[in-house]
Write a protein that holds these residues in place. Structure first.
Motif, short mmCIF file in Angstrom:
data_model
loop_
_atom_site.label_atom_id
_atom_site.label_comp_id
_atom_site.label_asym_id
_atom_site.label_seq_id
_atom_site.Cartn_x
_atom_site.Cartn_y
_atom_site.Cartn_z
N ASN A 84 0.84 -1.20 0.00
CA ASN A 84 0.00 0.00 0.00
C ASN A 84 0.87 1.24 0.00
O ASN A 84 1.73 1.39 0.88
N THR A 133 -11.08 5.94 -4.29
CA THR A 133 -10.09 6.17 -3.22
C THR A 133 -8.87 5.26 -3.32
O THR A 133 -7.88 5.49 -2.63
N ALA A 134 -8.97 4.21 -4.16
CA ALA A 134 -7.89 3.22 -4.22
C ALA A 134 -7.88 2.54 -5.59
O ALA A 134 -8.92 2.42 -6.23
N CYS A 165 -6.00 -0.98 -7.41
CA CYS A 165 -5.20 -2.18 -7.25
C CYS A 165 -4.40 -2.43 -8.52
O CYS A 165 -4.93 -2.92 -9.51
N MET A 218 -1.29 -1.33 -4.06
CA MET A 218 -2.49 -0.54 -3.84
C MET A 218 -2.11 0.93 -3.81
O MET A 218 -1.38 1.37 -2.92
N LEU A 243 -3.25 4.33 -2.95
CA LEU A 243 -4.30 4.83 -2.05
C LEU A 243 -4.27 6.35 -1.96
O LEU A 243 -3.19 6.94 -1.79
N SER A 244 -5.45 6.97 -2.03
CA SER A 244 -5.51 8.41 -1.78
C SER A 244 -5.00 8.65 -0.36
O SER A 244 -5.01 7.75 0.48
N LYS A 271 -7.46 7.64 2.32
CA LYS A 271 -7.63 6.18 2.40
C LYS A 271 -6.42 5.55 3.07
O LYS A 271 -6.55 4.66 3.92
N PHE A 272 -5.21 6.01 2.72
CA PHE A 272 -4.00 5.49 3.34
C PHE A 272 -4.04 5.72 4.85
O PHE A 272 -3.67 4.85 5.63
#
Length: 156
Positions: free
Chosen positions: A14, A42-43, A45, A55, A57-58, A61-62
């Motif tokens: 991530n 927001t993510a 993969c 991943m 991730l914004s 989100k992270f």
């Protein structure tokens, strides 16, 4: 190649990105695709290998996944991400695509005979290395490979 200690395990790395759509477009230019089942606003993969994904991730989100403050990859290195490609030529092709898409070259080309690589910083400052290794060296290990090829005129 050695037998995996845990067959069937999957790897998900991530990483935070400032602009998810911009990052998806950048990595698509490098030839990566995305699993729509694990991609939303927001993510994303990003598929790296048969059992490995990154991943993207914004930042919000992270932050949901990490209890620690997010480091700035432009000033702090917490990890370097390396992926293998199928040929020496592909090392250059992928790196040149990254540079054309806005990445910054991190190091010049590295060539060890049995392995070569190039590195770049992505749009968020994360360090990436594109690497190729001779399949025989990957199978036997670099020292044994070097010993077996020294008499054949190959670089050690």
């Amino acid at each position: 190649m050695t037998t995996p200690a845990h067959p069937g395990r999957m790897l998900f790395v991530n990483i935070p990105v400032a602009d998810l759509e911009r990052s998806k477009a950048f990595f698509a230019k490098l030839g990566f695709s995305f699993n729509p089942s694990f991609t939303d606003e927001t993510a994303a993969c990003m598929l790296v290998g048969e059992q490995a994904s990154v991943m993207l991730l914004s930042h919000p989100k992270f932050a949901e996944f990490s209890k620690l403050p997010m480091a700035d990859p432009a000033t702090h290195a917490l990890a370097l991400y390396c992926f293998g490609v199928s040929s020496r030529e592909e090392v250059n092709t992928v790196t040149e695509a990254a540079l054309a898409a806005g990445a910054v070259e991190a190091d010049g080309p590295q060539d060890y005979g049995f392995m070569c690589s190039r590195s770049f910083f992505d749009l968020d400052g994360h360090g990436w290395q594109v690497m190729w290794m001779d399949p025989a060296a990957a199978q036997s290990g670099p020292e044994e490979f070097a010993t077996s090829t020294q008499g054949a005129g190959a670089p050690a």
